[in-house]
Scaffold this active site. Structure first.
Site, short mmCIF file in Angstrom:
data_model
loop_
_atom_site.label_atom_id
_atom_site.label_comp_id
_atom_site.label_asym_id
_atom_site.label_seq_id
_atom_site.Cartn_x
_atom_site.Cartn_y
_atom_site.Cartn_z
N ASN A 3 -6.06 8.44 0.60
CA ASN A 3 -6.52 7.71 1.78
C ASN A 3 -7.02 8.63 2.87
O ASN A 3 -8.19 8.62 3.22
CB ASN A 3 -5.38 6.83 2.34
CG ASN A 3 -5.47 5.40 1.89
OD1 ASN A 3 -6.32 5.04 1.09
ND2 ASN A 3 -4.59 4.56 2.41
N GLU A 4 -6.09 9.40 3.46
CA GLU A 4 -6.49 10.23 4.57
C GLU A 4 -5.53 11.39 4.79
O GLU A 4 -4.39 11.39 4.33
CB GLU A 4 -6.59 9.42 5.87
CG GLU A 4 -5.27 9.08 6.53
CD GLU A 4 -4.57 7.89 5.93
OE1 GLU A 4 -3.38 8.06 5.54
OE2 GLU A 4 -5.16 6.80 5.84
N ALA A 14 -7.58 5.08 9.50
CA ALA A 14 -8.84 5.35 10.19
C ALA A 14 -9.42 4.07 10.79
O ALA A 14 -10.01 4.09 11.87
CB ALA A 14 -9.83 5.99 9.22
N ASP A 67 0.81 -1.21 0.00
CA ASP A 67 0.00 0.00 0.00
C ASP A 67 0.85 1.27 0.00
O ASP A 67 0.48 2.27 -0.61
CB ASP A 67 -0.94 0.00 1.21
CG ASP A 67 -2.11 -0.97 1.03
OD1 ASP A 67 -2.31 -1.45 -0.10
OD2 ASP A 67 -2.81 -1.23 2.03
N GLY A 68 1.99 1.25 0.69
CA GLY A 68 2.86 2.43 0.70
C GLY A 68 3.38 2.76 -0.69
O GLY A 68 3.38 3.92 -1.11
N THR A 125 -10.26 1.77 5.31
CA THR A 125 -9.68 0.47 5.70
C THR A 125 -8.21 0.61 6.11
O THR A 125 -7.55 -0.41 6.32
CB THR A 125 -9.79 -0.54 4.55
OG1 THR A 125 -9.22 0.01 3.36
CG2 THR A 125 -11.25 -0.90 4.29
N ALA A 126 -7.72 1.82 6.21
CA ALA A 126 -6.30 2.04 6.52
C ALA A 126 -6.15 2.60 7.94
O ALA A 126 -6.59 2.00 8.91
CB ALA A 126 -5.69 2.96 5.47
#
EC number: 2.7.1.23
Length: 329
Positions: A179-180, A223, A104-105, A220-221
Site C-alpha cells: 500500500n504505502e 494516501a 484490509d489490515g 485508496t487507503a
C-alpha cells in the site's frame, strides 16, 4: 498491477488440452492453500471453518494461520484439525494461494506472508469497506468453489522497496510495501522538517506531520485520507502525498514508477519512523533519509471479479451516480 504479459490463468498458462492430458494421466500435483483468518472476531472462526471444510471436500489440503490470538483456532472443533502456522514464510511456502478472511489490515499482514513465499493472495472481506478484498463474505461459498474449480486469474500489483539510511549513509533498515510507506513525526508537539527528493534532485523542503509514498493499490487507503488522488490499479506510478505540510506547495505528486523518491529529515528536527503498510517499522534518527523505489517483486493478486475498477470504486465508497445516462452511440 496488471502489466502486459503478467496475467496468468489459474493453471499458469496451461491450455485446456494440457489440463485434459494431466487429468487423464493422473499427473496433477496435490493442492494446498493457506487460510488466514482474523480470529479477534468470533464470527470469523465459523466462516473460516466453513471455508476450510469446503476446500477439503473439494480435494484441497488446508493450512490455517491466525493473525490474532491462535488459541481460539487450536481449540476450535473444526479448525483445530488442520495444520496450524504462525506468521512465517514457511506458512505459505509451496501453497497454491493464500486465502484471507478479514479486513484490509488482515489482508496486508497475509500479503506479507504471500509476498515472502511468492504465492498469490485472495482477500474475502469480513470488515467494513475492505477495499483490498476481492470478494464479500456473503459470497464466501462461491469464492471457495471458484478456487476449487481453478476459476480465477492472477494479476501483478506493484510494490515499493524501502531503504532507510542515517546521516553517514549507513543502512538503518530495509523493507517493502504493497500500500504505502509513511514517514511519520514522533514528536507530536512540533513539525517534522523534511526535504523531498525525486531522482536525486531536491523538490521542496517543508515542515509537516509526515510524508506518504504510495502505490496505485494504496491510493485508496492512507494516501486517500490525506487528500491524495485515486489511481487506477492498472497504472504504473508512485504517489507522493504530504500530511499537514506547512508550505504553499503541498500538492500530491504522481511520479514515474522508475523514479526514486527520497524523504530526508533535517539533523535538528525530531526523530521519525518509517511505517510500511501500517505495521512494519524502521526508526529514523534526526538527519536520516528514506529511499523508495519500485519493488523488484510484485504481489500476485487473485482476481475473481471481472467488474471494472470504476464500479468497484463506486460500490466501496457508495458514490452517488443517480442521473447517469451513459454514453450515446
Amino acid at each position: 498491477m496488471t502489466t502486459p504479459g503478467t496475467d496468468h490463468n489459474a493453471d499458469q498458462g496451461a491450455d485446456s488440452g494440457d489440463k485434459a492430458t494431466k487429468a487423464a494421466s493422473g499427473a496433477q500435483t496435490e493442492r494446498e492453500v493457506l487460510l488466514v483468518a482474523h480470529t479477534g472476531v468470533h464470527e470469523n472462526l465459523g466462516l473460516a471453518a466453513e471455508a476450510a471444510s469446503r476446500l477439503q471436500k473439494g480435494g484441497i489440503n488446508v493450512r490455517v494461520m491466525a493473525t490474532a490470538d491462535p488459541a481460539p483456532v487450536a481449540r476450535h472443533e473444526v479448525l483445530g484439525r488442520f495444520k496450524r502456522f504462525g506468521h512465517t514464510k514457511e506458512a505459505a511456502t509451496g501453497v497454491e494461494m493464500v486465502i484471507v478472511l478479514g479486513g484490509d489490515g488482515t489482508f496486508l499482514r497475509a500479503a506479507d506472508i504471500a509476498h515472502s513465499a511468492d504465492v498469490p493472495v485472495l482477500g474475502i472481506n469480513m470488515g467494513h469497506i475492505g477495499f483490498l478484498a476481492e470478494w464479500e463474505q456473503e459470497s464466501l461459498q462461491e469464492a471457495v468453489d471458484r478456487v476449487i474449480d481453478r476459476d480465477y486469474r492472477i494479476e501483478d500489483r506493484m510494490t515499493l522497496s524501502i531503504t532507510a539510511r542515517d546521516m553517514d549513509g549507513r543502512v538503518l533498515g530495509t523493507g517493502w510495501a504493497l500500500n504505502e510507506c509513511s514517514v511519520e513525526n514522533l514528536n507530536r508537539q512540533g513539525v517534522l522538517d523534511t526535504i523531498l527528493e525525486v531522482d536525486e534532485r531536491p523538490v521542496s523542503s517543508f515542515g509537516c506531520d509526515g510524508v506518504l509514498v504510495s502505490t496505485p493499490t494504496g491510493s485508496t487507503a492512507y494516501a486517500f485520507s490525506a487528500g491524495g488522488p485515486v489511481l487506477w490499479p492498472e497504472l504504473d506510478a508512485i504517489l507522493v502525498v504530504t500530511s499537514n505540510a506547512h508550505t504553499l506547495f503541498s500538492r500530491p505528486l504522481v511520479v514515474s514508477p522508475n523514479s526514486m523518491v527520497a524523504v530526508e529529515t533535517n539533523p535538528s528536527t525530531s526523530p521519525a519512523t518509517v511505517v510500511m503498510d501500517g505495521f512494519r517499522q524502521i526508526h529514523m534518527p534526526p538527519g536520516a533519509r528514506v529511499e523508495i523505489r519500485r519493488g523488484p517483486q510484485p504481489v500476485r493478486w487473485v482476481r475473481l471479479d471481472s467488474a471494472p475498477f470504476t464500479d468497484r470504486l463506486v460500490h466501496k465508497f457508495r458514490l452517488p451516480v443517480t442521473g447517469w445516462r451513459g454514453p450515446r452511440h
